[in-house]
Design a protein around this motif. Structure first.
Motif, PDB file in Angstrom:
ATOM      1  N   VAL A   9      -1.259  -1.940  -3.065  1.00 52.59           N
ATOM      2  CA  VAL A   9      -1.627  -0.633  -3.619  1.00 52.59           C
ATOM      3  C   VAL A   9      -0.413   0.005  -4.288  1.00 52.59           C
ATOM      4  N   LYS A  10       0.745  -0.052  -3.634  1.00 55.34           N
ATOM      5  CA  LYS A  10       1.957   0.547  -4.188  1.00 55.34           C
ATOM      6  C   LYS A  10       2.361  -0.101  -5.512  1.00 55.34           C
ATOM      7  N   VAL A  11       2.388  -1.438  -5.566  1.00 55.15           N
ATOM      8  CA  VAL A  11       2.850  -2.089  -6.802  1.00 55.15           C
ATOM      9  C   VAL A  11       1.854  -1.879  -7.944  1.00 55.15           C
ATOM     10  N   LEU A  12       0.564  -1.841  -7.622  1.00 54.53           N
ATOM     11  CA  LEU A  12      -0.423  -1.580  -8.673  1.00 54.53           C
ATOM     12  C   LEU A  12      -0.303  -0.148  -9.189  1.00 54.53           C
ATOM     13  N   ASN A  13      -0.103   0.803  -8.293  1.00 58.13           N
ATOM     14  CA  ASN A  13       0.061   2.190  -8.708  1.00 58.13           C
ATOM     15  C   ASN A  13       1.314   2.338  -9.558  1.00 58.13           C
ATOM     16  N   GLU A  14       2.406   1.689  -9.159  1.00 63.94           N
ATOM     17  CA  GLU A  14       3.643   1.737  -9.940  1.00 63.94           C
ATOM     18  C   GLU A  14       3.460   1.098 -11.314  1.00 63.94           C
ATOM     19  N   ALA A  15       2.518   0.147 -11.428  1.00 62.43           N
ATOM     20  CA  ALA A  15       2.246  -0.517 -12.708  1.00 62.43           C
ATOM     21  C   ALA A  15       1.271   0.281 -13.576  1.00 62.43           C
ATOM     22  N   GLY A  16       0.826   1.438 -13.075  1.00 62.07           N
ATOM     23  CA  GLY A  16      -0.016   2.301 -13.887  1.00 62.07           C
ATOM     24  C   GLY A  16      -1.475   2.386 -13.485  1.00 62.07           C
ATOM     25  N   VAL A  17      -1.879   1.722 -12.429  1.00 59.69           N
ATOM     26  CA  VAL A  17      -3.272   1.815 -11.976  1.00 59.69           C
ATOM     27  C   VAL A  17      -3.421   3.141 -11.229  1.00 59.69           C
ATOM     28  N   PRO A  18      -4.315   4.023 -11.709  1.00 66.35           N
ATOM     29  CA  PRO A  18      -4.451   5.333 -11.066  1.00 66.35           C
ATOM     30  C   PRO A  18      -5.063   5.253  -9.667  1.00 66.35           C
ATOM     31  N   GLY A  19      -4.746   6.244  -8.855  1.00 70.19           N
ATOM     32  CA  GLY A  19      -5.275   6.300  -7.499  1.00 70.19           C
ATOM     33  C   GLY A  19      -6.792   6.285  -7.458  1.00 70.19           C
ATOM     34  N   SER A  20      -7.429   6.941  -8.410  1.00 69.56           N
ATOM     35  CA  SER A  20      -8.893   6.974  -8.422  1.00 69.56           C
ATOM     36  C   SER A  20      -9.474   5.577  -8.616  1.00 69.56           C
ATOM     37  N   ALA A  21      -8.848   4.747  -9.437  1.00 71.23           N
ATOM     38  CA  ALA A  21      -9.324   3.368  -9.635  1.00 71.23           C
ATOM     39  C   ALA A  21      -9.079   2.541  -8.376  1.00 71.23           C
ATOM     40  N   LEU A  22      -7.941   2.757  -7.729  1.00 72.88           N
ATOM     41  CA  LEU A  22      -7.656   2.046  -6.478  1.00 72.88           C
ATOM     42  C   LEU A  22      -8.675   2.429  -5.410  1.00 72.88           C
ATOM     43  N   ALA A  23      -9.027   3.714  -5.352  1.00 73.87           N
ATOM     44  CA  ALA A  23      -9.997   4.183  -4.352  1.00 73.87           C
ATOM     45  C   ALA A  23     -11.360   3.531  -4.552  1.00 73.87           C
ATOM     46  N   GLN A  24     -11.743   3.291  -5.803  1.00 72.35           N
ATOM     47  CA  GLN A  24     -13.036   2.645  -6.065  1.00 72.35           C
ATOM     48  C   GLN A  24     -13.029   1.187  -5.641  1.00 72.35           C
ATOM     49  N   ALA A  25     -11.876   0.535  -5.698  1.00 70.68           N
ATOM     50  CA  ALA A  25     -11.784  -0.873  -5.319  1.00 70.68           C
ATOM     51  C   ALA A  25     -11.699  -1.057  -3.811  1.00 70.68           C
ATOM     52  N   LEU A  26     -11.226  -0.044  -3.120  1.00 67.69           N
ATOM     53  CA  LEU A  26     -11.060  -0.138  -1.665  1.00 67.69           C
ATOM     54  C   LEU A  26     -12.360   0.246  -0.965  1.00 67.69           C
ATOM     55  N   PRO A  27     -12.606  -0.323   0.218  1.00 70.35           N
ATOM     56  CA  PRO A  27     -13.819   0.047   0.964  1.00 70.35           C
ATOM     57  C   PRO A  27     -13.863   1.547   1.222  1.00 70.35           C
TER      58      PRO A  27
END
Length: 141
Positions: free
Chosen positions: A45-63
């Motif tokens: 999650v940290k490396v993807l966020n640092e690469a520009g993936v927004p938290g909202s997109a990460l939240a949709q991918a996570l259970p």
């Protein structure tokens, strides 16, 4: 003696039904040491966020309810209170969240659950699919 002890530990671990698999996370910035499930998901999650993936997109991918946010950038006790106010169920389960490793994204602060169980591999697969470019992966060790 050492071999016997290791064999006994392996037998006990297998009998308990617990999954002690460790994962190595790879990103364009390098490869990590082996992490247990919760730390591997946090690192991805940290490396993807640092690469520009927004938290909202990460939240949709996570259970559901595994990656929660509050407005602003509170820290310390203020962060804990903001989460407990926004998510009352968190007050009795505060130790099950990475409150000491928040993800800051725009005007929101996100925290990740520490509880992964058998969802680790599908979750890591979904996260890798969000990668903005090549070079993001994981492997079990």
């Amino acid at each position: 003696m050492i071999k016997l002890r290791r064999r006994d530990q392996a037998v006990r671990a297998a009998a308990s039904g617990r999954d002690w698999t460790q994962y190595v996370i790879t990103s364009p910035s390098g490869t990590t040491e082996p992490f247990r499930k919760r730390w591997a998901v946090l690192e991805m999650v940290k490396v993807l966020n640092e690469a520009g993936v927004p938290g909202s997109a990460l939240a949709q991918a996570l259970p559901n309810a595994k990656f929660l946010s509050v407005a602003g950038t509170p820290e310390g006790e203020e962060l804990i209170e903001a989460y407990c106010d926004g998510y009352p169920m968190m007050r009795r389960n505060i130790g099950k969240w990475f409150l000491d490793h928040p993800i800051r994204d725009a005007d929101r602060t996100w925290v990740l659950s520490k509880m992964w169980g058998r969802q680790t591999v599908p979750t890591l697969d979904k996260l890798v699919a969000l990668a903005p470019r090549e070079g993001f992966s994981y492997r079990a060790v």
